[in-house]
Design a protein around this motif. Structure first.
Motif, mmCIF file in Angstrom:
data_model
loop_
_atom_site.group_PDB
_atom_site.id
_atom_site.type_symbol
_atom_site.label_atom_id
_atom_site.label_comp_id
_atom_site.label_asym_id
_atom_site.label_seq_id
_atom_site.Cartn_x
_atom_site.Cartn_y
_atom_site.Cartn_z
ATOM 1 N N UNK A 190 0.487 -0.922 0.124
ATOM 2 C CA UNK A 190 0.019 0.294 0.134
ATOM 3 C C UNK A 190 0.774 1.207 -0.312
ATOM 4 N N UNK A 191 2.508 1.024 0.538
ATOM 5 C CA UNK A 191 2.815 2.669 0.481
ATOM 6 C C UNK A 191 3.294 2.782 -1.097
ATOM 7 N N UNK A 192 4.198 1.232 -1.726
ATOM 8 C CA UNK A 192 4.343 1.974 -3.324
ATOM 9 C C UNK A 192 3.035 2.519 -3.207
ATOM 10 N N UNK A 193 2.162 1.505 -3.600
ATOM 11 C CA UNK A 193 0.908 1.778 -3.842
ATOM 12 C C UNK A 193 0.678 3.263 -3.584
ATOM 13 N N UNK A 194 0.480 4.228 -3.167
ATOM 14 C CA UNK A 194 0.275 5.348 -3.181
ATOM 15 C C UNK A 194 1.642 6.360 -3.819
ATOM 16 N N UNK A 195 2.700 6.132 -3.766
ATOM 17 C CA UNK A 195 4.447 6.858 -3.959
ATOM 18 C C UNK A 195 4.096 6.972 -5.403
ATOM 19 N N UNK A 196 3.074 5.305 -6.069
ATOM 20 C CA UNK A 196 2.706 5.553 -7.475
ATOM 21 C C UNK A 196 1.932 6.678 -7.641
ATOM 22 N N UNK A 197 0.908 5.671 -7.063
ATOM 23 C CA UNK A 197 -1.023 6.783 -7.423
ATOM 24 C C UNK A 197 -0.252 8.539 -7.654
ATOM 25 N N UNK A 198 0.170 8.938 -6.026
ATOM 26 C CA UNK A 198 0.065 10.348 -5.492
ATOM 27 C C UNK A 198 1.325 10.526 -6.464
ATOM 28 N N UNK A 199 2.094 9.901 -7.245
ATOM 29 C CA UNK A 199 3.154 11.085 -7.576
ATOM 30 C C UNK A 199 4.352 10.946 -7.118
ATOM 31 N N UNK A 200 4.378 10.551 -6.020
ATOM 32 C CA UNK A 200 5.777 10.971 -5.087
ATOM 33 C C UNK A 200 6.972 10.271 -5.814
ATOM 34 N N UNK A 201 6.377 9.140 -6.506
ATOM 35 C CA UNK A 201 7.611 8.080 -6.658
ATOM 36 C C UNK A 201 8.664 8.792 -7.321
ATOM 37 N N UNK A 202 10.201 9.230 -7.295
ATOM 38 C CA UNK A 202 11.073 9.360 -7.533
ATOM 39 C C UNK A 202 12.442 8.499 -7.405
#
Length: 788
Positions: free
Chosen positions: A230-242
């Motif tokens: 869920x943490x990884x999903x949130x990073x991707x969904x909210x465009x926080x993955x960098x």
């Protein structure tokens, strides 16, 4: 007159330097070595009790050989004669697979345990290898193998420079850390907070580590993989993955986002017993931190989805751009390890190259699940294990269903145990070979320097001369190799070391990519230093390692031993990766992170190491990608096929809810598995085998503090004393592992006086993490019944 001597502590993964006080041949005191380049004077109660362990009167002094059904004292020659007569004959009659090998956790705490088991396995030719890894850390090896192509490429959190640390299933204040070698782990966590950093702990218990945290999330046991997804999903969904600099080194980013699409915080929160807000806030904080590291250990490994949880730990480090950079999670570069490799494609990592005979369990890292050992012994047919060599292992207590394994061991044709004690497992042996006390053994940490949070190298020779009636532990192992290979009496133990040296030099001088290519192996062997075979082998490994002299004196001026690992190796290795990281050296450190290594690092060999008795600091961890990668693509493979195939099973777990209580283990500061329960100073106080129950559950079930309860699970039931405490969350009970010293035929008086119960007897071994074969030792359902 008392004298002092240095010794690296072998009792946990922190590898602290000790200063021993010795009177005659007896260790009368142990304190932290303030000049040790790594531990800088830190010592825990285990290290302080070094002398009591060293002088334990129950330690075996001489070999035992079974005669007329009883173990009796024997000479060393009689012991090795018995092995040489039995094992080769069994192999000739029944084949190589009729012999199994069990390696316990203490092997990685000794030089002998690193140097000789590979030679033993090669001599035997068996694939029946069982180790403590499938009771502990195998999920991390498997996930690293799938992600990076190398099961030993395990990144560790950069504790002294990070701004944000997320811990799952770990209690390093009690355990001193695992797969993260860090003396004074508690002090480093306090330093993190003192410099303005954030510590978040996910644990169903309010451990001593959780009490230090800025935030403690008491998630449901076994839900770590769901939370991380869920943490990884949130990073991707909210465009926080960098991923930053890692972007060009990873493949499968788009496929990962699709695979995690259904693991929303809203879907996952009920299964974790957390709120979606808590999960989203944690993901956002992780992404916003200047530097951050995610670290998961045994509580997230020994569960049904242990490999997925281990994989997701590194996925989060990758998505936030914190893998392979200071303040994040980095790959150590140990001095006695392989030299850095040229970046490019490799062989990759494959699971299931062979399977166990009875249940068809796939191998992982050339090992079979420990839970398969009993059935491989007791099930008739071709390939049945008839002989077992157990080295520093006590699986009767450490593996599920010890009663079944206990009975199976009694049916072996022949068993050898290398162990200082007659314990619950070694009591079944036909030959017991006792190593000397640790004060009489040399020490170098081959394994743990590969997981250390700072590159350094240390070696200590024996602090006390070897007793006349004992054999050095390395010699015991070398003689064992000779005995099983049919060379007993035809060659001495030194021949084993020389053959290993010749094999290594032969390979190096024939490899066009080696700096020794084309040279004379015999000439190079003649240049090795050391008082014995193990020291010569250590000298060879240091010389060929990343800081070594390659037999040509000091390396070229200006050569960086960590260079050559690709463009990322040129990144800043100083105290901060970006402004505002707040990175500092560990409190009390005399060498700030990023400064020149004390004593230098180039041109390393045994003689140079011996000239620095407190060790040589080789500097902070530095970026090493892409040189670490051995995947077939030469890149980080973010969504490997075996992982992708497991995710649907994890999605199905969203609908699962435990009907009642679930059980988790726990660590004690003065305990380490089943090793230390025979040392009076380390038994008692809080180190007790009690069942922790939350007050609400105790009231509901009619349990009283100090009373007794029956705990029942699929593998059996136990009667245990109850300790009512709110340090464990409601719906969860906790019982420590490593206890159950109540079997007849052992010689451990202190442990037998307070035996406790074996928590693993509650398990029948059917619950496994399918990718790694690791036993599910945490988060399984139990039923409690009050007893009068």
């Amino acid at each position: 007159m008392p004298r002092t001597a240095l010794r690296i502590c072998p009792l946990c993964e922190a590898t602290c330097g000790l200063t021993l006080t010795i009177e005659g041949a007896t260790v009368t005191g142990a304190r932290g070595d303030r000049e040790d380049v790594f531990s800088q004077g830190f010592v825990c109660p285990k290290g302080a009790a070094f002398g009591a362990l060293d002088a334990d009167p129950d330690r075996l002094r001489t070999p035992l050989v079974r005669r007329d059904g009883r173990l009796r004292e024997a000479t060393w020659e009689e012991a090795f004669d018995a092995i040489a007569a039995a094992v080769p004959a069994l192999v000739r009659e029944h084949g190589a697979q009729s012999v199994g090998v069990v390696l316990g956790n203490p092997n990685v705490h000794t030089m002998a345990g690193h140097l000789y088991p590979p030679l033993l396995l090669k001599a035997l030719g068996t694939r029946n290898l069982f180790t403590a890894s499938t009771l502990d850390q195998m999920p991390k090896h498997v996930s690293s193998g799938l992600l990076f192509g190398d099961p030993f490429a395990i990144p560790v959190p950069d504790l002294d420079r990070t701004d944000f640390l997320l811990l799952l299933g770990a209690n390093p204040v009690e355990s001193n850390g695992s797969l993260c070698t860090a003396p004074d782990f508690p002090g480093r966590l306090k330093a993190l907070r003192a410099r303005g950093g954030t510590l978040v702990v996910v644990d169903p218990r309010r451990t001593r580590t959780a009490k230090l945290a800025d935030r403690h999330l008491a998630a449901r046991p076994g839900s770590d993989a769901l939370l991380l997804a869920a943490l990884a999903h949130t990073l991707v969904e909210e465009r926080l993955a960098a991923p930053g600099a890692l972007r060009d080194q990873i493949e499968g980013f788009g496929e990962l986002a699709e695979a995690l699409a259904r693991f929303t915080p809203e879907d996952v929160a009920p299964a974790c017993d957390l709120t979606a807000v808590e999960i989203r806030d944690l993901a956002r904080d992780l992404a916003a931190a200047p530097t951050a590291a995610v670290y998961g250990r045994i509580g997230s490994c020994t569960v049904e989805y242990g490999t997925l949880a281990s994989w997701l730990v590194d996925v989060l480090n990758i998505l936030t751009g914190n893998l392979d950079r200071p303040g994040g999670a980095l790959f150590p570069l140990p001095a006695a390890g392989p030299r850095p490799r040229t970046a490019g494609s490799g062989k990759g990592f494959t699971l299931g190259r062979w399977h166990s005979r009875v249940s068809g369990h796939p191998e992982a890292k050339a090992e079979l699940p420990m839970v398969a050992l009993a059935e491989e012994i007791e099930t008739p047919g071709e390939g049945r294990i008839r002989a077992l060599i157990s080295i520093a292992a006590n699986p009767v207590l450490s593996a599920p269903d010890g009663r079944r394994l206990d009975a199976a061991l009694a049916g072996l044709d022949f068993m050898v145990s290398v162990d200082p004690y007659l314990n619950e497992t070694s009591r079944h042996a036909h030959v017991v070979l006792p190593p000397p006390p640790p004060s009489q053994s040399a020490h170098h940490d081959f394994a743990f320097n590969g997981f250390a949070i700072r590159n350094q190298v240390r070696y200590t020779r024996p602090a006390v001369p070897l007793d006349a009636d004992r054999l050095d532990e390395c010699e015991i192992h070398a003689r064992l190799v000779l005995a099983v290979s049919g060379m007993h009496g035809t060659a001495g133990p030194a021949a084993v070391d020389e053959l290993a040296i010749q094999a290594t030099l032969g390979k190096e001088t024939a490899d066009p990519g080696s700096p020794l290519y084309g040279q004379d192996p015999a000439r190079l062997a003649g240049l090795l230093t050391g008082e014995n075979g193990p020291e010569r082998r250590l000298d060879l490994m240091l010389r060929l390692g990343p800081y070594g002299d390659r037999f040509a004196g000091a390396t070229t001026a200006g050569t960086d031993p960590q260079a050559g690992a690709g463009p990322a190796a040129e990144a800043d290795s100083g105290t901060a990766a970006r402004p505002g990281s707040g990175a500092t050296a560990h409190p009390g450190s005399r060498t700030a992170a990023g400064s020149a290594p004390a004593g230098g690092s180039a041109g390393l060999g045994l003689e140079r190491l011996l000239a620095h008795p407190h060790g040589i600091d080789l500097g902070p961890l530095r970026p090493r990608l892409p040189g670490v990668l051995r995947t077939r693509s030469g890149r980080i493979e973010l969504l490997p096929d075996p992982i992708a195939a497991e995710l649907p099973r994890l999605r199905a777990a969203l609908a699962e809810r435990p009907a009642g209580l679930v059980l988790v283990g726990r660590r004690h500061l003065r305990s380490n598995n089943s090793w230390l329960h025979n040392v009076p100073a380390l038994v008692g106080g809080s180190n007790r085998c009690t069942l922790h129950v939350h007050p609400a559950d105790a009231e509901r079930l009619g349990l009283a503090d100090g009373g007794r309860a029956r705990v029942t699970a699929d593998g059996g039931s136990l009667e245990v004393p109850v300790e009512v405490t709110d340090t464990v969350r409601a719906g969860v009970v906790s019982l420590p592992h490593g206890w159950g010293h109540d079997r007849p035929g052992t010689r451990m008086a202190v442990a037998a006086a307070a035996p406790g119960v074996n928590v693993n007897q509650l398990l029948d071994g059917r619950l496994l993490d399918p990718l790694s074969g690791t036993a599910v030792l945490n988060g399984f359902p139990v039923i409690l019944t009050p007893l009068p």
